[in-house]
Write a protein that holds these residues in place. Structure first.
Motif, PDB file in Angstrom:
ATOM      1  N   VAL A 139       0.888  -1.168   0.000  1.00 40.88           N
ATOM      2  CA  VAL A 139       0.000   0.000   0.000  1.00 40.88           C
ATOM      3  C   VAL A 139       0.922   1.212   0.000  1.00 40.88           C
ATOM      4  CG1 VAL A 139      -0.239  -0.051   2.536  1.00 40.88           C
ATOM      5  CG2 VAL A 139      -1.925   1.153   1.198  1.00 40.88           C
ATOM      6  N   ARG A 140       0.607   2.217  -0.823  1.00 41.36           N
ATOM      7  CA  ARG A 140       1.590   3.287  -1.013  1.00 41.36           C
ATOM      8  C   ARG A 140       0.901   4.517  -1.605  1.00 41.36           C
ATOM      9  NH1 ARG A 140       1.031   3.547  -5.841  1.00 41.36           N
ATOM     10  NH2 ARG A 140       2.382   5.362  -5.954  1.00 41.36           N
ATOM     11  N   GLY A 141       1.701   5.589  -1.777  1.00 39.39           N
ATOM     12  CA  GLY A 141       1.147   6.832  -2.315  1.00 39.39           C
ATOM     13  C   GLY A 141       0.575   7.645  -1.161  1.00 39.39           C
ATOM     14  N   ALA A 142       0.902   8.950  -1.155  1.00 37.34           N
ATOM     15  CA  ALA A 142       0.644   9.755   0.043  1.00 37.34           C
ATOM     16  C   ALA A 142      -0.805   9.703   0.557  1.00 37.34           C
ATOM     17  CB  ALA A 142       1.094  11.185  -0.217  1.00 37.34           C
ATOM     18  N   PRO A 143      -1.826  10.027  -0.260  1.00 45.23           N
ATOM     19  CA  PRO A 143      -3.177  10.059   0.327  1.00 45.23           C
ATOM     20  C   PRO A 143      -3.622   8.690   0.842  1.00 45.23           C
ATOM     21  CG  PRO A 143      -3.137  11.171  -1.807  1.00 45.23           C
ATOM     22  CD  PRO A 143      -1.824  10.476  -1.669  1.00 45.23           C
TER      23      PRO A 143
ATOM     24  N   ALA B 173       6.265   4.292   9.914  1.00 45.93           N
ATOM     25  CA  ALA B 173       6.567   3.208   8.969  1.00 45.93           C
ATOM     26  C   ALA B 173       7.309   3.723   7.742  1.00 45.93           C
ATOM     27  CB  ALA B 173       5.282   2.489   8.557  1.00 45.93           C
ATOM     28  N   ARG B 174       6.946   4.918   7.271  1.00 41.82           N
ATOM     29  CA  ARG B 174       7.700   5.568   6.190  1.00 41.82           C
ATOM     30  C   ARG B 174       7.784   7.054   6.547  1.00 41.82           C
ATOM     31  NH1 ARG B 174       5.856   4.424   0.207  1.00 41.82           N
ATOM     32  NH2 ARG B 174       8.016   5.022  -0.203  1.00 41.82           N
ATOM     33  N   PRO B 175       8.935   7.680   6.315  1.00 43.11           N
ATOM     34  CA  PRO B 175       9.105   9.035   6.863  1.00 43.11           C
ATOM     35  C   PRO B 175       8.649  10.203   5.995  1.00 43.11           C
ATOM     36  CG  PRO B 175      11.204   8.237   6.016  1.00 43.11           C
ATOM     37  CD  PRO B 175      10.190   7.130   5.793  1.00 43.11           C
TER      38      PRO B 175
ATOM     39  N   ALA C  69       2.520  14.725  -4.803  1.00 42.12           N
ATOM     40  CA  ALA C  69       3.508  15.124  -3.794  1.00 42.12           C
ATOM     41  C   ALA C  69       3.341  14.260  -2.560  1.00 42.12           C
ATOM     42  CB  ALA C  69       3.336  16.593  -3.427  1.00 42.12           C
ATOM     43  N   ASP C  70       4.448  14.051  -1.874  1.00 41.64           N
ATOM     44  CA  ASP C  70       4.406  13.336  -0.592  1.00 41.64           C
ATOM     45  C   ASP C  70       4.439  14.298   0.590  1.00 41.64           C
ATOM     46  OD1 ASP C  70       5.278  11.122  -2.515  1.00 41.64           O
ATOM     47  OD2 ASP C  70       4.803  10.102  -0.632  1.00 41.64           O
ATOM     48  N   ARG C  71       5.043  15.455   0.355  1.00 45.78           N
ATOM     49  CA  ARG C  71       5.051  16.494   1.388  1.00 45.78           C
ATOM     50  C   ARG C  71       5.359  17.824   0.703  1.00 45.78           C
ATOM     51  NH1 ARG C  71       6.512  16.109   7.397  1.00 45.78           N
ATOM     52  NH2 ARG C  71       6.645  13.878   6.977  1.00 45.78           N
TER      53      ARG C  71
ATOM     54  N   ALA D 207       8.299  17.564  -2.067  1.00 46.23           N
ATOM     55  CA  ALA D 207       8.944  16.243  -2.011  1.00 46.23           C
ATOM     56  C   ALA D 207       8.048  15.273  -2.759  1.00 46.23           C
ATOM     57  CB  ALA D 207       9.103  15.795  -0.563  1.00 46.23           C
ATOM     58  N   ASN D 208       8.604  14.613  -3.753  1.00 48.60           N
ATOM     59  CA  ASN D 208       7.834  13.603  -4.491  1.00 48.60           C
ATOM     60  C   ASN D 208       8.807  12.521  -4.958  1.00 48.60           C
ATOM     61  OD1 ASN D 208       5.248  12.705  -5.551  1.00 48.60           O
ATOM     62  ND2 ASN D 208       6.116  13.055  -7.573  1.00 48.60           N
ATOM     63  N   LYS D 209       8.258  11.501  -5.585  1.00 50.00           N
ATOM     64  CA  LYS D 209       9.039  10.353  -6.047  1.00 50.00           C
ATOM     65  C   LYS D 209      10.332  10.779  -6.735  1.00 50.00           C
ATOM     66  CE  LYS D 209       8.478   6.884  -5.525  1.00 50.00           C
ATOM     67  NZ  LYS D 209       9.144   6.236  -4.363  1.00 50.00           N
ATOM     68  N   VAL D 210      11.421  10.128  -6.396  1.00 55.80           N
ATOM     69  CA  VAL D 210      12.715  10.465  -6.988  1.00 55.80           C
ATOM     70  C   VAL D 210      12.590  10.460  -8.515  1.00 55.80           C
ATOM     71  CG1 VAL D 210      13.609   8.069  -6.979  1.00 55.80           C
ATOM     72  CG2 VAL D 210      15.196  10.010  -6.803  1.00 55.80           C
TER      73      VAL D 210
HETATM   74  C1  MRU Z   1      -0.760  11.370  -4.812  1.00 53.55           C
HETATM   75  S1  MRU Z   1       0.452  10.362  -4.918  1.00 53.55           S
HETATM   76  C2  MRU Z   1       1.859  11.385  -4.750  1.00 53.55           C
HETATM   77  C3  MRU Z   1       2.994  10.610  -4.305  1.00 53.55           C
HETATM   78  O1  MRU Z   1       2.666   9.893  -3.151  1.00 53.55           O
HETATM   79  C4  MRU Z   1       3.524   9.688  -5.397  1.00 53.55           C
HETATM   80  O2  MRU Z   1       3.879  10.458  -6.508  1.00 53.55           O
HETATM   81  C5  MRU Z   1       4.722   8.990  -4.856  1.00 53.55           C
HETATM   82  O3  MRU Z   1       5.807   9.525  -4.881  1.00 53.55           O
HETATM   83  C6  MRU Z   1       4.491   7.681  -4.204  1.00 53.55           C
HETATM   84  O4  MRU Z   1       5.678   7.099  -3.777  1.00 53.55           O
HETATM   85  P1  MRU Z   1       5.650   5.611  -3.219  1.00 53.55           P
HETATM   86  O5  MRU Z   1       7.081   5.380  -2.807  1.00 53.55           O
HETATM   87  O6  MRU Z   1       5.213   4.734  -4.332  1.00 53.55           O
HETATM   88  O7  MRU Z   1       4.717   5.610  -2.039  1.00 53.55           O
END
Ligand code: MRU
Length: 381
Positions: free
Chosen positions: A63-67, A97-99, A252-254, A262-265
């Motif tokens: 399970v992943r992705g900010a929201p 669990a993830r920072p 974005a993640d933050r 901050a978003n995916k590398v």
């Molecule tokens: C609305 S999703 C935005 C980000 O969470 C998404 O682009 C991302 O970087 C997700 O990373 P992940 O490492 O797959 O959790």
């Protein structure tokens, strides 16, 4: 550049499974996830019957992705409450669990706070657990509503920025229904553009090393009939140079108080390319991703992940297979790897941030606080 065959919709049956659901007894209490490490080849549910199982699912990116991490964190706390466990401790375990994705801590702490308030009113444990679950459900619903609003604002913005119509959009990582209670963030804008006849092409960065773009965004694009093509991350430069990208759309993640994202590398190099080629670089994220407590990009904790994700190809991913089962080396045995999961894009490279409360230009971060204040999201200190 895309030939007609490559652009025609792939058309795949929608999955029968929810991205994330709460299961009541006798199946639960449990948080049941569509295991994203198995996609696109298998649609398999992962049942998390306790908090450690959910923490593992979060760390392995099932399970992943900010929201969605925020939603998962919220239901995780509700799970601890339903099991009569230490709710505050569960919230901290989940939040840690993830920072990088601020939503995870936001969701976990918000539901823990609902539980604490119910307890303070001398509700019994059962009632406090119900209050926690109701809050997790509210968070889930709010995210779906935010997603729909972002899609509308985002497409209106594209119409202003790109009046010449059908757009060629480039996206990175995965930002669709797989990360949301609704249709997502950046992907939801592309999806709306498609439904309105305004999407010419979605360029999908494969997103090394875990291929969230190739595995997950392409899966969502195909299911929804979008015209799309996958490209290697390193092909983006030549795509811009060929004039094939009208705008970049990412999630974005933050988002720090100064508007750093901050978003995916791999997002930052796209922002640099976009600036050089005079292409709008648009970030789509709910206000729950804005963290006014983080002053700037330098203060964001960037998750560093195992080098083996870079030096081995392991799919299905780590939750389901493990390095021993089916990993094939992509680098000599013992090679070290640099594997930050995210990067930081400074505000001066971001054309606009689209939230469910409206759109701002983040050059100074001014306006973020105002948007957050307008938000119906609960503030958690
Ligand atoms: C609305 S999703 C935005 C980000 O969470 C998404 O682009 C991302 O970087 C997700 O990373 P992940 O490492 O797959 O959790």
């Amino acid at each position: 550049m895309a030939d007609q065959d490559a652009r025609s919709p792939v058309g795949i049956e929608p999955p029968a499974l929810s991205v994330l659901r709460w299961a009541e007894p006798p199946e639960g209490p449990a948080v049941v996830l569509l295991d994203q490490t198995r996609l696109p080849s298998q649609e398999v549910e992962l049942v998390c019957a306790d908090v450690p199982a959910l923490v593992r699912a979060i760390r392995t990116l099932a399970v992943r992705g900010a929201p969605l991490l925020g939603i998962a964190g919220g239901y995780g706390v509700a799970l601890a409450a339903a099991r009569g466990e230490d709710v505050a401790r569960a919230a901290e375990l989940l939040a840690g669990a993830r920072p990088t994705a601020v939503n995870l801590g936001y969701g976990a702490r918000r539901v823990a706070e609902a539980y604490r308030c119910a307890e303070e009113k001398r509700a019994g444990r059962g009632q406090a657990a119900s209050a926690a679950l109701a809050e997790a459900r509210a968070l889930h619903r709010e995210d779906a509503a935010a997603s729909a609003r972002m899609a509308r604002y985002g497409l209106d913005l594209l119409a202003e920025l790109l009046p010449d119509g059908p757009h060629r959009l480039l996206t990175h990582c995965n930002t669709g229904a797989l990360v949301s209670g609704g249709e997502g963030t950046a992907f939801a804008v592309a999806l709306r553009a498609h439904r309105k006849g305004r999407l010419r092409q979605l360029w999908v960065d494969e997103t090394r090393p875990l291929l969230q773009g190739a595995r997950l965004t392409a899966y969502e694009a195909a299911r929804n009939g979008l015209p799309f093509q996958v490209l290697t991350d390193s092909a983006a430069g030549s795509l811009f140079a060929a004039g094939e990208v009208d705008a970049v759309l990412i999630g974005a993640d933050r988002i720090a108080a100064d508007g750093s994202v901050a978003n995916k590398v791999g997002s930052y190099p796209l922002a640099v390319l976009a600036k050089y080629h005079h292409v709008p670089f648009v970030v789509v994220a709910p206000t729950s991703t804005v963290d006014l407590g983080t002053p700037d990009g330098a203060a964001v904790v960037v998750e560093q992940r195992s080098g083996s994700e870079v030096t081995e190809f392991t799919f299905p991913g780590p939750a389901s297979a493990g390095a021993e089962a089916g990993a094939s080396a992509s680098a000599p045995v013992g090679a070290q790897a640099y594997n930050p999961a995210f990067d930081i894009t400074p505000p001066e490279l971001v054309t606009a941030i689209v939230t469910e409360e409206g759109v701002i230009s983040p050059v100074t971060g001014v306006g973020l606080a105002e948007l957050c204040a307008r938000s119906s999201q609960v503030t958690i200190s």
